[in-house]
Design a protein around this motif. Structure first.
Motif, PDB file in Angstrom:
ATOM      1  N   VAL A 182       0.833  -1.191   0.000  1.00 53.62           N
ATOM      2  CA  VAL A 182       0.000   0.000   0.000  1.00 53.62           C
ATOM      3  C   VAL A 182       0.872   1.247   0.000  1.00 53.62           C
ATOM      4  O   VAL A 182       0.681   2.181  -0.783  1.00 53.62           O
ATOM      5  CB  VAL A 182      -0.926   0.008   1.239  1.00 53.62           C
ATOM      6  CG1 VAL A 182      -1.626   1.337   1.362  1.00 53.62           C
ATOM      7  CG2 VAL A 182      -1.929  -1.111   1.143  1.00 53.62           C
ATOM      8  N   LEU A 183       1.865   1.247   0.877  1.00 52.89           N
ATOM      9  CA  LEU A 183       2.716   2.423   1.027  1.00 52.89           C
ATOM     10  C   LEU A 183       3.588   2.636  -0.206  1.00 52.89           C
ATOM     11  O   LEU A 183       3.785   3.769  -0.642  1.00 52.89           O
ATOM     12  CB  LEU A 183       3.584   2.247   2.276  1.00 52.89           C
ATOM     13  CG  LEU A 183       4.433   3.438   2.673  1.00 52.89           C
ATOM     14  CD1 LEU A 183       3.559   4.633   2.937  1.00 52.89           C
ATOM     15  CD2 LEU A 183       5.252   3.106   3.899  1.00 52.89           C
ATOM     16  N   GLY A 184       4.103   1.529  -0.769  1.00 55.37           N
ATOM     17  CA  GLY A 184       5.045   1.625  -1.876  1.00 55.37           C
ATOM     18  C   GLY A 184       4.500   2.416  -3.063  1.00 55.37           C
ATOM     19  O   GLY A 184       5.101   3.419  -3.465  1.00 55.37           O
ATOM     20  N   PRO A 185       3.357   1.976  -3.642  1.00 54.54           N
ATOM     21  CA  PRO A 185       2.824   2.720  -4.784  1.00 54.54           C
ATOM     22  C   PRO A 185       2.550   4.180  -4.459  1.00 54.54           C
ATOM     23  O   PRO A 185       2.822   5.057  -5.281  1.00 54.54           O
ATOM     24  CB  PRO A 185       1.515   1.986  -5.095  1.00 54.54           C
ATOM     25  CG  PRO A 185       1.711   0.623  -4.576  1.00 54.54           C
ATOM     26  CD  PRO A 185       2.589   0.755  -3.372  1.00 54.54           C
ATOM     27  N   VAL A 186       2.043   4.438  -3.241  1.00 57.85           N
ATOM     28  CA  VAL A 186       1.740   5.820  -2.867  1.00 57.85           C
ATOM     29  C   VAL A 186       3.028   6.644  -2.830  1.00 57.85           C
ATOM     30  O   VAL A 186       3.104   7.756  -3.362  1.00 57.85           O
ATOM     31  CB  VAL A 186       1.012   5.856  -1.504  1.00 57.85           C
ATOM     32  CG1 VAL A 186       0.838   7.284  -1.041  1.00 57.85           C
ATOM     33  CG2 VAL A 186      -0.335   5.178  -1.616  1.00 57.85           C
ATOM     34  N   LEU A 211      13.622   4.926  -0.533  1.00 55.60           N
ATOM     35  CA  LEU A 211      12.198   4.606  -0.669  1.00 55.60           C
ATOM     36  C   LEU A 211      11.894   3.141  -0.368  1.00 55.60           C
ATOM     37  O   LEU A 211      10.963   2.858   0.408  1.00 55.60           O
ATOM     38  CB  LEU A 211      11.696   4.973  -2.069  1.00 55.60           C
ATOM     39  CG  LEU A 211      11.331   6.428  -2.332  1.00 55.60           C
ATOM     40  CD1 LEU A 211      10.620   6.551  -3.655  1.00 55.60           C
ATOM     41  CD2 LEU A 211      10.471   6.990  -1.222  1.00 55.60           C
ATOM     42  N   PRO A 212      12.651   2.177  -0.927  1.00 53.14           N
ATOM     43  CA  PRO A 212      12.352   0.776  -0.584  1.00 53.14           C
ATOM     44  C   PRO A 212      12.467   0.498   0.910  1.00 53.14           C
ATOM     45  O   PRO A 212      11.615  -0.193   1.473  1.00 53.14           O
ATOM     46  CB  PRO A 212      13.402  -0.020  -1.361  1.00 53.14           C
ATOM     47  CG  PRO A 212      13.812   0.855  -2.464  1.00 53.14           C
ATOM     48  CD  PRO A 212      13.679   2.252  -1.984  1.00 53.14           C
ATOM     49  N   ALA A 213      13.499   1.048   1.549  1.00 55.01           N
ATOM     50  CA  ALA A 213      13.675   0.768   2.972  1.00 55.01           C
ATOM     51  C   ALA A 213      12.527   1.339   3.792  1.00 55.01           C
ATOM     52  O   ALA A 213      12.027   0.683   4.711  1.00 55.01           O
ATOM     53  CB  ALA A 213      15.007   1.325   3.461  1.00 55.01           C
ATOM     54  N   ILE A 214      12.085   2.544   3.449  1.00 53.88           N
ATOM     55  CA  ILE A 214      10.947   3.126   4.176  1.00 53.88           C
ATOM     56  C   ILE A 214       9.694   2.303   3.914  1.00 53.88           C
ATOM     57  O   ILE A 214       8.929   1.980   4.826  1.00 53.88           O
ATOM     58  CB  ILE A 214      10.722   4.589   3.747  1.00 53.88           C
ATOM     59  CG1 ILE A 214      11.906   5.443   4.196  1.00 53.88           C
ATOM     60  CG2 ILE A 214       9.439   5.131   4.337  1.00 53.88           C
ATOM     61  CD1 ILE A 214      11.801   6.880   3.770  1.00 53.88           C
ATOM     62  N   VAL A 284       7.436  -8.177  -2.297  1.00 50.50           N
ATOM     63  CA  VAL A 284       6.645  -7.090  -2.843  1.00 50.50           C
ATOM     64  C   VAL A 284       7.530  -5.901  -3.191  1.00 50.50           C
ATOM     65  O   VAL A 284       7.438  -5.339  -4.283  1.00 50.50           O
ATOM     66  CB  VAL A 284       5.571  -6.662  -1.823  1.00 50.50           C
ATOM     67  CG1 VAL A 284       4.945  -5.368  -2.246  1.00 50.50           C
ATOM     68  CG2 VAL A 284       4.518  -7.735  -1.701  1.00 50.50           C
ATOM     69  N   VAL A 285       8.408  -5.547  -2.268  1.00 50.65           N
ATOM     70  CA  VAL A 285       9.200  -4.335  -2.476  1.00 50.65           C
ATOM     71  C   VAL A 285      10.169  -4.515  -3.636  1.00 50.65           C
ATOM     72  O   VAL A 285      10.343  -3.611  -4.458  1.00 50.65           O
ATOM     73  CB  VAL A 285       9.935  -3.970  -1.172  1.00 50.65           C
ATOM     74  CG1 VAL A 285      10.839  -2.793  -1.393  1.00 50.65           C
ATOM     75  CG2 VAL A 285       8.935  -3.661  -0.095  1.00 50.65           C
ATOM     76  N   GLU A 286      10.756  -5.698  -3.743  1.00 54.38           N
ATOM     77  CA  GLU A 286      11.675  -5.932  -4.861  1.00 54.38           C
ATOM     78  C   GLU A 286      10.924  -5.892  -6.185  1.00 54.38           C
ATOM     79  O   GLU A 286      11.420  -5.373  -7.179  1.00 54.38           O
ATOM     80  CB  GLU A 286      12.373  -7.287  -4.691  1.00 54.38           C
ATOM     81  CG  GLU A 286      13.466  -7.232  -3.657  1.00 54.38           C
ATOM     82  CD  GLU A 286      14.037  -8.598  -3.345  1.00 54.38           C
ATOM     83  OE1 GLU A 286      13.841  -9.530  -4.135  1.00 54.38           O
ATOM     84  OE2 GLU A 286      14.694  -8.723  -2.304  1.00 54.38           O
ATOM     85  N   ASN A 287       9.718  -6.429  -6.169  1.00 54.48           N
ATOM     86  CA  ASN A 287       8.884  -6.401  -7.358  1.00 54.48           C
ATOM     87  C   ASN A 287       8.515  -4.963  -7.725  1.00 54.48           C
ATOM     88  O   ASN A 287       8.606  -4.550  -8.874  1.00 54.48           O
ATOM     89  CB  ASN A 287       7.642  -7.244  -7.049  1.00 54.48           C
ATOM     90  CG  ASN A 287       6.651  -7.269  -8.152  1.00 54.48           C
ATOM     91  OD1 ASN A 287       6.239  -6.228  -8.636  1.00 54.48           O
ATOM     92  ND2 ASN A 287       6.274  -8.462  -8.576  1.00 54.48           N
ATOM     93  N   LEU A 288       8.157  -4.191  -6.724  1.00 57.76           N
ATOM     94  CA  LEU A 288       7.660  -2.831  -6.934  1.00 57.76           C
ATOM     95  C   LEU A 288       8.757  -1.903  -7.428  1.00 57.76           C
ATOM     96  O   LEU A 288       8.542  -1.087  -8.320  1.00 57.76           O
ATOM     97  CB  LEU A 288       7.114  -2.327  -5.603  1.00 57.76           C
ATOM     98  CG  LEU A 288       6.058  -1.258  -5.582  1.00 57.76           C
ATOM     99  CD1 LEU A 288       4.865  -1.721  -6.361  1.00 57.76           C
ATOM    100  CD2 LEU A 288       5.653  -1.031  -4.135  1.00 57.76           C
TER     101      LEU A 288
END
Lengths: 342, 318
Positions: A182-186, A211-214, A284-288
């Motif tokens: 949720v947070l990543g795309p935003v 950004l990925p770490a956050i 998810v984060v690696e994908n995003l």
């Protein structure tokens, strides 16, 4: 316990405690890892093999039966299943060049075998390329989660019941409710595209990491802060704090020297599962963010029936987590002397 | 706030004066927890809206020409890539997410209570059962769920096709999702139930029941499990958001709900797939994400409120 109370703040004291109380216990647990990992590898091995379809179904050109047979023979997929498993583990013999020789490679020699999808690479190669990236992402998020979560939790516990507590608790509950996807795309839309402060993908300089770490760490920061708040407010109500207050110890010293050690025990307990969740969240984060870690491989290789890759990754994750949890238990014992290991 | 009720003086005296039953005082304590009450009202409203929306909506799930229309009076949340009304999609997603959450939490409840009660009540099995839980705790369970879902789906689908007829794809996926989600989230429940049962086992009324000659099964059913109920309800409420989160996570990865069906996770994934630097369709991410966050938050507040009411540990604090 006849054992004299050691000075746990010094390395020598901690080591003495560890040797006296729990070395045997932890050694036994380390030994227990071996059958556990073998069981896991067996289960994962069986699971991917019973699935319909095979690794060569989705070749670019539809493989002729001959080619497929040769491919299967090359990777020993035509052998009976038990033999394949023994070969994977690396225990046993085969007839090679007219002589009986032991299997080459295999799990016991730390070799997961060749990837069936990326056939120029071994599973070890792929892991060696991706794991450092995934680990550094995980460690950064871990530091972010603890660095934000612990101070927030301790602060809300100290200010319990006042407005600072309400605001802080609300923030931490909010954080628990916005997972990475949720947070990543935003964050990408806001900080990457609308106001382009950070790069929105790939992996490289320090700017790529933020950004990925956050994204990955925020959820866990919230969780850590709730645990820290709970632990600290219980610690602050316990008798030894009242005693310390009565003796006139300064509030600062009460919190930093006395309450923290007890109050952070829940956080220590959680940090094992936390690392597990961080590794999983990294899918998810690696994908995003298009990060070249190993998280992306688990889902894809499991869909592609890349047998060796799936089993290798499952074993890798399991070993990492089992080891981390063991380490967490050691740290827990160092912090809380009341724990007795049987 | 429960703290306020327990302050010595007026509030505490009032409870004694009125001679409250435990249930009523629990209700009063819950009612005084404002976030929990607001969360409950919000949840009820959301559930009713999500269930009733197909009946009251005139738009339905039809494709229209208005692709990526911004939020307006006609489409409150805008439209998605196929021109479908996003509000309707979000409501459908909420419905599925809630349903999966409830069923997954129930699966975890059944496994957890049976496992924990057995371990706590039958001392012989305790060590084995709880060691198993310890081992499972230290394993990456969600990774197994991913592998299991991707591998067993086709087998289950074929089996369903041959036994029930029709295309079993959707049923197979749902069943696996329920089983997988329940299977990863029962561990905490088992630990808590075991702890409660261990404590209850030593209580005098259990001893009395045993001296009257009641069997193990009867004691468990009549005396132990009803007393575990409160704590179980609390952790069920806290398991629910965890299951919904897992489901959205799996759907985001493409392993959960398949289109054209929607869950909140798959809607967010659809939104994230449309991110590009040229045009930003913020609504297709922000609304499903906001809905998921609000749902999880309400469930968390409700769980916290219930914990303050039911959990004996929270009681002892004051």
């Amino acid at each position: 316990m006849p054992f004299p109370c050691p000075d746990l703040y010094s390395i020598a004291g901690a080591w003495a405690w560890f040797r006296a109380v729990s070395l045997a216990y932890f050694l036994r647990r380390v030994v227990m890892l071996v059958p556990l990992v073998l069981t896991i590898s067996f289960l994962a091995f069986c699971l991917v093999r019973v699935a319909p379809g095979g690794p060569f179904d989705k070749e670019r050109a539809p493989a002729s039966p001959d080619i497929e047979r040769n491919l299967k023979a090359k990777y020993h997929l035509d052998e009976p299943l038990w033999q394949q498993y023994l070969r994977f583990v690396g225990i046993g013999f085969e007839k090679r060049d007219g002589e009986w020789r032991a299997f080459e490679g295999g799990l016991v020699r730390g070799d997961f075998g060749p990837s069936l999808k990326y056939r120029n690479h071994s599973v070890n190669d792929i892991i060696a390329q991706g794991l450092p990236v995934s680990l550094s992402l995980g460690m950064l998020s871990f530091c972010f989660a603890l660095g934000i979560g612990i101070p927030l939790g301790v602060w809300t516990a100290i200010r319990r019941g006042r407005w600072q507590d309400h605001v802080g608790s609300f923030v931490s509950i909010l954080a628990v409710c916005i997972p990475a996807f949720v947070l990543g795309p935003v964050l990408i839309v806001l900080l990457g595209i609308r106001w382009p402060l950070f790069p929105v993908g790939l992996w490289g300089g320090p700017w790529h990491v933020i950004l990925p770490a956050i994204t990955l760490g925020t959820y866990f920061a919230g969780k850590v802060s709730r645990l820290a708040r709970e632990g600290m407010s219980q610690a602050l109500q316990s008798d030894f704090i009242t005693t310390a207050r009565a003796k006139g110890v300064s509030e600062r010293s009460i919190i930093l020297r006395h309450a923290l050690r007890e109050g952070l025990l829940p956080v220590v307990t959680y940090s094992g599962p936390l690392l597990a969740d961080l590794l999983v969240g990294s899918f998810v984060v690696e994908n995003l963010f298009q990060i070249p870690g190993i998280g992306v491989f688990l889902v894809s290789s499991s869909i592609n029936r890349d047998y060796t890759m799936v089993v290798g990754l499952v074993i890798l994750y399991s070993v990492m987590l089992l080891t981390l949890n063991l380490m967490v238990d050691v740290v827990y014992g160092l912090l809380d002397k009341r724990v007795k290991y049987a | 706030m429960p703290e306020a009720v327990h302050q010595p003086g007026q509030a505490f005296g009032q409870v004694i004066e009125l001679g409250e039953s435990p249930n009523r005082s629990a209700w009063l304590r819950f009612r005084s927890n404002r976030p929990a009450v607001v969360a409950t009202v919000f949840l009820l409203g959301l559930i009713v809206l999500a269930l009733a929306w197909p009946l009251i909506s005139s738009q339905g799930d039809v494709h229209s020409e208005a692709q990526f229309a911004a939020p307006s009076g006609g489409h409150w949340f805008g439209t998605d890539v196929h021109g479908r009304d996003l509000f309707g999609r979000v409501m459908a997603g909420t419905r599925i997410s809630l349903m999966v959450g409830f069923v997954g939490a129930l699966v975890s409840l059944v496994i957890g209570v049976l496992w924990g009660a057995t371990a706590g009540f039958l001392g012989r099995w305790d060590n084995l059962l709880m060691r198993t839980v310890d081992v499972l705790y230290s394993l990456p369970s969600i990774i197994f769920v991913i592998v299991i879902i991707t591998t067993l789906e086709e087998i289950l689908q074929r089996w369903l096709q041959s036994t029930l007829g029709g295309d079993g794809g959707e049923t197979a996926r749902m069943l696996l999702l329920f089983a997988g989600l329940g299977a990863v989230s029962w561990l905490t429940m088992a630990r808590i139930v075991r702890g409660q049962v261990l404590a209850l086992r030593e209580r005098q009324f259990v001893e009395a029941a045993r001296s009257l000659g009641l069997g193990t099964g009867t004691i468990l059913r009549r005396h132990i499990l009803p007393n575990v109920f409160g704590v179980v309800i609390v952790y069920l409420t806290l398991t629910l958001p965890a299951v919904i989160l897992y489901e959205s996570f799996l759907s985001y990865l493409g392993l959960g709900i398949h289109p054209p069906r929607a869950s909140l996770g798959s809607l967010i994934a659809e939104g994230a797939a449309q991110i590009n630097p040229i045009r930003v369709y913020w609504w297709i991410i922000v609304y499903p994400a906001g809905c998921l966050a609000a749902l999880l938050m309400a469930l968390n507040f409700l769980g916290d409120g219930l914990r303050d009411v039911f959990d004996p540990k929270a009681d002892n604090e004051h």
